[in-house]
Design an enzyme around this catalytic site. Structure first.
Site, PDB file in Angstrom:
ATOM      1  N   GLN A  25       1.090  -1.211   0.004  1.00 40.69           N
ATOM      2  CA  GLN A  25       0.072   0.040   0.006  1.00 40.69           C
ATOM      3  C   GLN A  25       0.987   1.316   0.183  1.00 40.69           C
ATOM      4  O   GLN A  25       0.002   2.359   0.135  1.00 40.69           O
ATOM      5  CB  GLN A  25      -1.111   0.076   1.058  1.00 40.69           C
ATOM      6  CG  GLN A  25      -1.763  -1.249   0.866  1.00 40.69           C
ATOM      7  CD  GLN A  25      -2.751  -1.264   2.177  1.00 40.69           C
ATOM      8  OE1 GLN A  25      -2.636  -0.234   3.266  1.00 40.69           O
ATOM      9  NE2 GLN A  25      -3.272  -2.137   2.865  1.00 40.69           N
ATOM     10  N   HIS A  49      -1.137   0.698   5.654  1.00 37.34           N
ATOM     11  CA  HIS A  49      -2.493   2.544   6.387  1.00 37.34           C
ATOM     12  C   HIS A  49      -0.819   3.100   6.794  1.00 37.34           C
ATOM     13  O   HIS A  49      -0.489   3.507   7.260  1.00 37.34           O
ATOM     14  CB  HIS A  49      -2.415   1.260   7.609  1.00 37.34           C
ATOM     15  CG  HIS A  49      -3.807   0.010   7.192  1.00 37.34           C
ATOM     16  ND1 HIS A  49      -4.836  -0.212   8.372  1.00 37.34           N
ATOM     17  CD2 HIS A  49      -3.779  -0.779   6.349  1.00 37.34           C
ATOM     18  CE1 HIS A  49      -5.163  -1.141   8.220  1.00 37.34           C
ATOM     19  NE2 HIS A  49      -5.196  -1.228   6.800  1.00 37.34           N
ATOM     20  N   GLU A  59     -16.178   3.908   7.738  1.00 37.73           N
ATOM     21  CA  GLU A  59     -16.584   5.403   8.815  1.00 37.73           C
ATOM     22  C   GLU A  59     -16.987   6.303   7.456  1.00 37.73           C
ATOM     23  O   GLU A  59     -15.534   6.903   7.088  1.00 37.73           O
ATOM     24  CB  GLU A  59     -15.991   5.196   9.786  1.00 37.73           C
ATOM     25  CG  GLU A  59     -16.187   4.306  10.537  1.00 37.73           C
ATOM     26  CD  GLU A  59     -16.016   4.276  12.135  1.00 37.73           C
ATOM     27  OE1 GLU A  59     -16.037   3.545  13.136  1.00 37.73           O
ATOM     28  OE2 GLU A  59     -14.703   5.924  12.148  1.00 37.73           O
ATOM     29  N   TYR A  88     -11.951   9.241  17.913  1.00 40.57           N
ATOM     30  CA  TYR A  88     -12.847   8.608  16.264  1.00 40.57           C
ATOM     31  C   TYR A  88     -13.424   7.443  16.893  1.00 40.57           C
ATOM     32  O   TYR A  88     -13.792   6.469  16.285  1.00 40.57           O
ATOM     33  CB  TYR A  88     -12.839   9.108  15.034  1.00 40.57           C
ATOM     34  CG  TYR A  88     -12.672  10.408  15.098  1.00 40.57           C
ATOM     35  CD1 TYR A  88     -14.581  10.268  15.059  1.00 40.57           C
ATOM     36  CD2 TYR A  88     -12.329  11.176  15.616  1.00 40.57           C
ATOM     37  CE1 TYR A  88     -14.632  11.920  14.767  1.00 40.57           C
ATOM     38  CE2 TYR A  88     -13.049  12.538  14.791  1.00 40.57           C
ATOM     39  CZ  TYR A  88     -14.308  12.864  14.878  1.00 40.57           C
ATOM     40  OH  TYR A  88     -14.665  14.486  15.226  1.00 40.57           O
ATOM     41  N   TYR A 110     -10.429  -8.948   9.488  1.00 41.09           N
ATOM     42  CA  TYR A 110     -10.101 -10.437   8.634  1.00 41.09           C
ATOM     43  C   TYR A 110      -9.871 -11.967   8.654  1.00 41.09           C
ATOM     44  O   TYR A 110     -10.769 -12.055   7.871  1.00 41.09           O
ATOM     45  CB  TYR A 110      -8.473  -9.787   7.372  1.00 41.09           C
ATOM     46  CG  TYR A 110      -8.375  -8.916   7.069  1.00 41.09           C
ATOM     47  CD1 TYR A 110      -9.990  -8.023   5.947  1.00 41.09           C
ATOM     48  CD2 TYR A 110      -7.652  -7.368   7.576  1.00 41.09           C
ATOM     49  CE1 TYR A 110      -9.486  -7.066   5.879  1.00 41.09           C
ATOM     50  CE2 TYR A 110      -7.692  -6.465   7.000  1.00 41.09           C
ATOM     51  CZ  TYR A 110      -8.779  -5.836   5.964  1.00 41.09           C
ATOM     52  OH  TYR A 110      -8.591  -4.469   5.711  1.00 41.09           O
TER      53      TYR A 110
END
Length: 522
Positions: free
Chosen positions: A238, A300, A394, A404, A415
């Site tokens: 990523q 991430h 979200e 949050y 997962y």
């Protein structure tokens, strides 16, 4: 004991030991995950602990049964082979040690090929890994004892094992209505495009994740050569080149800002640099932000950028996947949204400025992996969206200093099927404006403010990777509702979505052969 009886005994012993291993491994990983939450101050009472355990027995254990079952078959077969060539007293050792070693090797192989750094969250730490291996070792010990020559294992236990069944979830179908639009390809042949930004003169900049910045002319043609001067990018999984954002005074300054992964696989960060856009490339490149702490792996990073009206820069970050509890730790940037000035300095009115032990750049915290960010000038709201795991994506209205929730509270599960938190809501954390279960994997968001589609004006348009769609969301205050699903016919992962200066909607498709698509009125 005759040969058929011995074979039945061995089989029954194996199945009983396998069941013990699956159940004990499942319960061990549940307690490890709950302990991580307790270390964040989350209260886990006995009833909640029991409910979490039963959840994982129903959802995590099927996945774990496949992993552990495969390793247990191989390890015990090898252990019995070794027993033939060693003294009988070594039988228990080989079966016990083999079960633990086999599971460890299985974890390592699975993690090499899984898209996330570790599939089983409880193995992120040495203590968690050792606990899982200890549960496997117990299974090996049980098998060694039960299958010992002369032992008889009752067949009712075997029948009980064979009676266990699994239920598979069913998907939902999404109906498509009439289409008041047409979709045209503007550019193709892009390698994993990640972001697009329009310049005041009608040109556009496009980032490609491997580390290239491309220029799209006003004639709709892509400049053949990538722009030079892009900072060195860590490209893996990523990680790569993320967002591009022109300065608010770009027409005068020609300044742009880039976010990207920097470092290497063992120690990396999300970085932001400023630069001047020259005739053929970037000039005066300067790093203005580097997230702390360094993390390993390639998952991430967040990476979205947006300007607030006071000309401060907001940057989204990820939790690093294996570091999810750090999203609650104000001493680092993981799992946070941060706010800085254009020169990299810290605004004096950031919510944690002056708080001992807190990073002053932090604007909000408790996020997982924020890959959508927009400022709605009409409502004066900063809006983000973030990836959940399996479910729990979200959309949030961002208020400075607010928690949050991740991972104290989430609507998603891991997962592997394991529960991350027993709570959807938790005291002191903000609920999302909207969430998706199952996951749509959101990426990119725009507040549509064009005139081409007046029926969509003011709506949030949320791109999705997994669902291969755009969700139209109407936000009222801190509550939102999905009212339409758009552009499913594209059939590709949507990485970014932008409102163009012409009022059209522009989509970036996330492929090795990615495209820029223009959605215009019929």
């Amino acid at each position: 004991m005759n040969r058929p009886t011995r074979m039945r005994t061995t089989l029954a012993s194996f199945l009983i030991a396998l069941l013990i291993g699956v159940v004990s491994g499942t319960l061990v990983q549940t307690q490890i995950n709950l302990l991580a939450l307790q270390n964040l101050g989350v209260v886990i009472d006995l009833q909640t602990r029991i409910a979490s355990s039963f959840h994982d027995l129903g959802n995590f254990s099927p996945v774990y049964a496949v992993l552990f079952g495969g390793s247990f078959v191989a390890s015990q077969a090898v252990a019995l082979l070794f027993t033939r060539f060693t003294a009988a007293i070594w039988r228990t050792f080989w079966c016990t040690f083999g079960a633990a070693l086999g599971l460890w090797l299985t974890f390592k192989v699975v993690d090499m090929f899984a898209p996330m750094p570790v599939l089983i969250a409880s193995t992120r730490t040495v203590g968690g890994m050792l606990s899982m291996l200890a549960a496997a070792a117990v299974s090996g010990l049980v098998f060694a004892k039960l299958s010992k020559p002369g032992k008889a294992v009752g067949m009712p236990a075997l029948a009980l094992l064979l009676g266990v069944g699994l239920a598979l979830p069913q998907g939902d179908a999404i109906a498509q209505g009439s289409k008041p639009y047409k979709i045209e390809t503007v550019v193709e042949g892009l390698e994993s495009p990640w972001s697009m930004a329009f310049l005041p003169d009608g040109r556009a900049l496009i980032t490609e994740k491997p580390g290239r910045l491309r220029l799209l002319g006003t004639d709709g043609k892509l400049q053949a050569k990538p722009l030079s001067g892009v900072p060195q990018v860590f490209y893996s999984g990523q990680a790569g080149l993320f967002d591009v954002l022109p300065a608010t005074d770009f027409a005068q300054s020609q300044q742009i800002f880039l976010s990207y992964a920097c470092g290497n696989r063992s120690a990396n960060h999300t970085c932001v640099s400023s630069a001047t856009l020259g005739a053929n490339g970037l000039e005066s490149v300067k790093e203005i932000f580097r997230s702390q702490m360094a993390k390993s792996g390639s998952a991430h990073f967040g990476g979205r950028l947006v300007w607030l009206p006071d000309n401060t820069l907001v940057i989204t970050l990820g939790d690093g996947y294996s570091y999810r509890e750090e999203a609650q730790n104000l001493s680092n940037h993981l799992g946070k949204i941060v706010r800085i000035n254009a020169d990299g300095s810290v605004p004096k009115n950031n919510p944690f400025v002056g708080k001992p032990g807190a990073k002053p750049e932090i604007y909000s915290y408790g996020h997982r992996n924020v890959q959508g960010l927009a400022y709605d000038a009409a409502t004066k709201q900063l809006i983000s969206h973030e990836h959940g795991p399996r479910g729990g994506d979200e959309v949030n209205v961002i208020t400075p200093g607010i928690n949050y929730g991740w991972p104290k509270a989430t609507y998603g599960i891991d997962y592997s099927g394991a529960q991350i938190s027993p709570y959807n809501e938790y005291e002191g954390t903000q609920q999302p404006a909207i969430y998706w279960v199952p996951s749509i994997a959101p990426s990119g968001i725009t507040v549509y403010n064009g005139d081409m589609f007046p029926q969509w004006k003011g709506s949030l348009l949320v791109g999705a990777l997994k669902a291969k769609q755009v969700s139209r969301v109407v936000l009222k205050g801190n509550k939102a509702a999905e009212v339409d699903v758009l552009f499913k016919e594209v059939g590709e992962r949507i990485r970014d979505i932008r409102t163009g200066p012409d009022g059209a909607i522009y989509l970036l498709t996330d492929n090795a052969d990615g495209r820029v698509l223009r959605v215009s009125a019929q």
